[in-house]
Design an enzyme around this catalytic site. Structure first.
Site, PDB file in Angstrom:
ATOM      1  N   HIS A 347      80.235  49.690  43.764  1.00 33.35           N
ATOM      2  CA  HIS A 347      79.976  50.829  43.233  1.00 33.35           C
ATOM      3  C   HIS A 347      79.823  51.348  44.385  1.00 33.35           C
ATOM      4  O   HIS A 347      79.244  52.474  44.922  1.00 33.35           O
ATOM      5  CB  HIS A 347      78.167  50.506  43.354  1.00 33.35           C
ATOM      6  CG  HIS A 347      78.129  49.403  42.071  1.00 33.35           C
ATOM      7  ND1 HIS A 347      77.187  49.391  41.127  1.00 33.35           N
ATOM      8  CD2 HIS A 347      78.308  48.192  42.167  1.00 33.35           C
ATOM      9  CE1 HIS A 347      77.336  49.093  40.067  1.00 33.35           C
ATOM     10  NE2 HIS A 347      77.920  48.203  40.638  1.00 33.35           N
ATOM     11  N   LYS A 533      66.753  61.805  43.491  1.00 35.31           N
ATOM     12  CA  LYS A 533      67.648  60.459  43.399  1.00 35.31           C
ATOM     13  C   LYS A 533      67.374  60.338  45.249  1.00 35.31           C
ATOM     14  O   LYS A 533      66.782  60.943  45.810  1.00 35.31           O
ATOM     15  CB  LYS A 533      69.208  61.106  43.826  1.00 35.31           C
ATOM     16  CG  LYS A 533      69.192  61.950  44.172  1.00 35.31           C
ATOM     17  CD  LYS A 533      70.997  62.618  44.479  1.00 35.31           C
ATOM     18  CE  LYS A 533      71.155  63.339  42.277  1.00 35.31           C
ATOM     19  NZ  LYS A 533      71.558  62.548  41.795  1.00 35.31           N
ATOM     20  N   ARG A 534      68.483  59.107  45.695  1.00 34.35           N
ATOM     21  CA  ARG A 534      67.922  58.554  46.749  1.00 34.35           C
ATOM     22  C   ARG A 534      68.171  59.443  47.809  1.00 34.35           C
ATOM     23  O   ARG A 534      69.103  60.375  47.888  1.00 34.35           O
ATOM     24  CB  ARG A 534      68.520  57.540  47.502  1.00 34.35           C
ATOM     25  CG  ARG A 534      67.703  55.717  46.784  1.00 34.35           C
ATOM     26  CD  ARG A 534      66.450  56.102  47.283  1.00 34.35           C
ATOM     27  NE  ARG A 534      66.625  55.542  48.574  1.00 34.35           N
ATOM     28  CZ  ARG A 534      66.406  54.675  49.151  1.00 34.35           C
ATOM     29  NH1 ARG A 534      66.711  52.739  48.124  1.00 34.35           N
ATOM     30  NH2 ARG A 534      66.345  53.803  50.681  1.00 34.35           N
ATOM     31  N   LYS A 539      74.441  63.162  49.782  1.00 39.20           N
ATOM     32  CA  LYS A 539      74.292  63.588  48.640  1.00 39.20           C
ATOM     33  C   LYS A 539      74.233  64.639  47.931  1.00 39.20           C
ATOM     34  O   LYS A 539      74.066  66.025  47.540  1.00 39.20           O
ATOM     35  CB  LYS A 539      72.755  62.812  47.581  1.00 39.20           C
ATOM     36  CG  LYS A 539      73.134  61.281  46.817  1.00 39.20           C
ATOM     37  CD  LYS A 539      72.124  60.201  46.608  1.00 39.20           C
ATOM     38  CE  LYS A 539      72.200  58.939  46.352  1.00 39.20           C
ATOM     39  NZ  LYS A 539      72.546  58.663  44.916  1.00 39.20           N
ATOM     40  N   THR A 639      73.877  58.188  37.863  1.00 38.65           N
ATOM     41  CA  THR A 639      73.388  57.687  36.710  1.00 38.65           C
ATOM     42  C   THR A 639      72.055  58.550  36.107  1.00 38.65           C
ATOM     43  O   THR A 639      72.422  59.564  34.764  1.00 38.65           O
ATOM     44  CB  THR A 639      72.892  56.385  36.762  1.00 38.65           C
ATOM     45  OG1 THR A 639      71.906  55.830  37.824  1.00 38.65           O
ATOM     46  CG2 THR A 639      73.734  55.652  36.338  1.00 38.65           C
ATOM     47  N   LYS A 643      71.130  61.272  31.976  1.00 37.65           N
ATOM     48  CA  LYS A 643      69.653  60.880  31.879  1.00 37.65           C
ATOM     49  C   LYS A 643      69.088  62.511  32.275  1.00 37.65           C
ATOM     50  O   LYS A 643      68.592  62.990  30.747  1.00 37.65           O
ATOM     51  CB  LYS A 643      68.396  60.063  33.118  1.00 37.65           C
ATOM     52  CG  LYS A 643      68.966  58.896  33.368  1.00 37.65           C
ATOM     53  CD  LYS A 643      68.009  58.223  34.706  1.00 37.65           C
ATOM     54  CE  LYS A 643      68.664  56.662  34.917  1.00 37.65           C
ATOM     55  NZ  LYS A 643      68.734  56.814  36.499  1.00 37.65           N
TER      56      LYS A 643
END
Ligand code: CRA
Length: 805
Positions: A347, A533-534, A539, A639, A643
């Protein structure tokens, strides 16, 4: 199942009375929830038992998905939906003058996962049941979840997530299915009279693993699969010398979830957790199989075990151990079975997330498992050094540098290895697992992640769901590829207006929720720009923040732009100082913007504390813009991108992870792409010529924005602003934030302009919704089923559309 409203009302009142000896008028929302959950459970019981019986009778090949995390979200509403009785139950509750949403909201989110990896595991559980696949989960029953996040003076504070405080009505304790897991001590290998090797354990710490089963209800198909979560307890006959400290140490194993996402915890307790649920799972699978078979010869035809990231990679030596020590299978046969049974998903490409264990710790805690890993290592070297050379094999053998290297072990012991989006799978072959790809090319494959539209549209976005039903019928609820029918309405002005009206309704709802939870008033007419998100440097929430600061300065200069509301949801790992500093600065900027009357008509920032699955259900339907802005080559898949797309948000994205497939799905005109590509970034690495300071010096807008971090304009962030400034300029900006700044702003400007044309915006939203069906986890698990687990997928049929196309 079928249930009339009247039947439901009678049974619900009856259940409530039995539970609380009081009429429903006297019950709290929590009590009503408990009663409704127990009633729902009673509806699940029969199909659950039937499913299990059918699998056993028909000897169906079973999949076991081993994952150290599951993040199911609230289960009541989704269980009712999947049972096919949600409408009747809601109608019944309303007739009783109760508020279904209030009752649903009384359920605590199970605290069993961190982020994407755990959520994916739960989406797969839901999907496997819904396509009629015999898929079981195997994990840990954590008593405390990821911390509950609060902000104090803009700083993240972590409070315990006592999610089981009111119990967990969906679980069933199966004390009769407990197994013993052994730690420590030493092993003696002694040939027995029958010629088998006898393995005798001395001085081990034994832990009782007690399973708690949770029903995974398929969507309207009568299938109920099993999620088995293990809890650590003291052995039953522990004896008088068993101290309280020993008991305490055992309880600790399943007490807390490690709050690390894309990071390697590297602690002995974590290693204990990993072996605990892995060993318990393997033992119970073998025991169940042996009840009806007198040898292990056919095991691999009946069982597939999936290793979700490396945390359960000890499944490989553990199955070897059980096969050899308990079942007396020889090494070669045991290895053949193990390879056929095991498959592994990677992952992440981040080196800090690649799990390794110091050999001292590993061999001390798991002496027998270590012996087996040594033998795997020895045979691996023997087999491949001649062809590939010592140097290469030294790099990738399971043991090396004084460590047990879990990703290599997982790859060597599995027949299939996959990444979670095409770019990620390519990079695995190119970098992280390059050498192993040379040896086992046939093992490598891609399985792009998926999401469950049942939760994100049917439950989370009711206004959209109803609009879809009206326009294209309800087929999409069974098979989300039917969403493609929407394309027929791309020029239907009325429908496009309806689509915008639906979004507006969802935005008003979210505005209400924000007001209720953090007491902030937001303008529902603003563009809702979402990043959920985290919190992680790769990110690049920071890039988003710099964009906000640029907007602030532009507005200060008198520029007019459509109002934007920036919504953040993100937890930072408690020990991740840099991530927490970013949170603090975000909150400071939110305050600064809010208290500036020149700016607040055009710009607002809210950071919602304690982001999780249930909050996502509220935010996603209201999003106009989905920020997916990781440094290219760093986000394995993502992900939330899928969504948000399915809710009609436009994706503002780098060419990273599954963003690339979203782009392929919707076409270049319906997504906003910016930034360096993975290749360009790899070029910088190779040449070693990235100099963030050049961007700072060249670009006056960037210059002004970065200076704000250190010139006192943002109140209260002296050290945080300085640390971030230094990371970007003195330490050369590891994640290429500055390099992508200019193109990020340009992409945002295009979005601002587009928003002035509501109909055009709606068309793009329509295409996104229409093409989101391919990302249904139902299709993902069918691909796993066909290509990795070799189980027969059932309904709905995947039409063969590959997400890679
Ligand atoms: N953090 C990846 O970073 C991916 C999910 C699920 C992650 C995401 O890009 O969508 O897994 N990786 O595949 C991870 O947890 C240990 O690695 C994630 O959730």
């Amino acid at each position: 199942m079928s249930l009339t409203k009247e039947q439901f009302i009678t049974e619900f009142k009856d259940m409530a009375l039995k539970l609380y000896a009081a009429p429903i008028e006297d019950l709290s929302s929590q009590q009503l929830y408990q009663a409704l959950a127990l009633l729902t459970r009673s509806y699940i019981a029969q199909p659950w038992a039937n499913t299990k019986e059918r699998y056993d009778e028909e000897e169906t090949k079973q999949v076991f998905y081993f994952s150290i995390e599951f993040l199911p979200g609230r289960l009541l509403q989704s269980n009712l939906l999947n049972l096919g009785i949600l409408d009747e139950v809601e109608a019944g509750l309303e007739e009783l003058d109760l508020h279904p949403q209030k009752i649903f909201a009384a359920e605590a989110d199970p605290g069993l996962g961190n982020g994407g990896l755990g959520r994916l595991a739960s989406a797969f559980m839901d999907a496997m049941a819904s396509v009629g696949m015999a898929g079981n989960g195997n994990g840990i029953r954590y008593q405390y979840g990821l911390f509950k996040q609060a902000f104090v003076n803009g700083y993240q504070v972590e409070l315990p997530d006592d999610w089981m405080r009111n119990g967990f009505p969906w679980e069933t304790r199966k004390e009769n299915r407990a197994v013993t897991v052994k730690f420590g001590g030493w092993v003696e290998l002694r040939p027995s009279r029958s010629g088998h090797l006898r393995v005798i354990y001395h001085n081990t710490d034994d832990v009782l693993a007690v399973p708690y089963d949770v029903a995974m209800v398929g969507y309207r198909n009568g299938v109920v699969n099993n999620l088995r979560l293990w809890s650590a307890e003291a052995p039953i006959n522990a004896g008088p010398h068993f101290t309280l400290e020993q008991r305490e140490r055992i309880n600790q194993i399943t007490q807390i979830l490690y709050p690390d996402d894309s990071d390697n915890a590297g602690k002995e307790l974590r290693l204990r957790q990993e072996y605990f649920f892995t060993s318990a799972g393997i033992q119970s699978i073998v025991r169940h199989y042996r009840r009806t078979h007198n040898s292990m010869a056919g095991f691999a035809d009946r069982v597939a075990i999936h290793i979700n990231d490396t945390h359960p990679a000890m499944a490989i030596p553990e199955l070897m151990r059980v096969l050899m020590d308990d079942e007396h299978v020889g090494w070669d046969e045991a290895w053949r079975i193990t390879l056929k049974v095991m498959s592994y998903t990677n992952h992440t490409l981040l080196s800090e997330a690649l799990e390794v264990w110091p050999i001292d710790m590993f061999s001390g805690l798991l002496p027998r498992i270590y012996q087996i890993v040594q033998e795997i290592d020895r045979r691996f070297r023997l087999a491949f050094v001649p062809q590939f050379g010592q140097a290469m094999i030294d790099r990738i053998a399971p043991l090396g540098n004084g460590q047990v290297r879990m990703a290599y072990l997982a790859t060597i012991g599995s027949h299939a290895v996959n990444g979670v989006a095409p770019l990620h799978s390519e990079l695995l072959k190119k970098d992280v697992l390059h050498d192993l790809f040379q040896i086992f090319p046939e093992r490598f494959n891609n399985k792009t992640n998926g999401i469950t539209p049942r939760r994100w549209i049917q439950i989370g976005d009711r206004p959209l769901a109803h609009l879809l039903d009206k326009k294209i019928g309800t087929a999409w609820r069974q098979n989300p590829l039917a969403l493609r029918k929407l394309h027929d309405y791309i020029d239907d002005t009325h429908f496009l207006a309806d689509l915008n009206a639906t979004k507006a309704e969802n935005k008003r709802e979210l505005a209400k929720y924000i007001d209720q939870t953090v007491h902030v008033k937001v303008d529902p007419d603003a563009i809702f720009d979402v990043q959920i998100k985290r919190l992680h440097a790769y990110k690049r929430q920071l890039l988003h923040l710099l964009g906000i600061l640029d907007a602030y300065l532009a507005i200060k200069r008198g520029e007019k732009r459509p109002k934007r509301l920036h919504i953040f949801g993100a937890k930072a790992a408690p020990s991740y100082v840099y991530a927490k500093e970013i949170i603090k600065v975000m909150n400071a900027v939110a305050d600064m913007v809010d208290s500036d009357p020149d700016v607040s008509p055009y710009l607002q920032v809210v950071f919602l504390p304690n982001y999780g699955v249930s909050m996502a259900e509220k935010i996603i339907p209201a999003a106009d813009i989905s920020e997916q802005i990781s440094t290219a080559g760093k986000e394995a898949s993502g992900t939330s991108n899928m969504k948000l797309m399915s809710a009609g948000a436009l994706t503002l994205a780098t060419l990273d992870g599954a963003n690339i497939e979203i782009k392929n799905a919707v076409g270049d005109d319906n997504i906003e792409i910016f930034g360096l590509t993975e290749k360009e970034i790899a070029g910088y690495y190779q040449r070693g010529d990235y100099r963030s300071r050049d961007f700072y010096e060249k670009d006056p807008r960037l210059h002004a924005v970065l200076d704000m971090l250190v010139n006192g304009k943002i109140p209260g962030i002296e050290t945080e602003g300085r640390d971030i400034y230094n990371a970007l300029l003195m330490y050369n900006d590891e994640y290429f934030v500055l390099a992508d700044f200019e193109s990020y702003l340009a992409a945002n400007a295009r979005l601002d302009k587009l928003y002035q044309q509501p109909e055009l915006w709606a068309k793009k939203a329509l295409v996104n919704i229409a093409e989101s069906g391919r990302f249904s986890a139902d299709f993902t698990v069918q691909r796993y089923g066909r290509e990795i687990w070799h189980v027969v997928p059932q309904t709905p049929e995947d039409d063969g559309t590959d997400t890679e196309g």
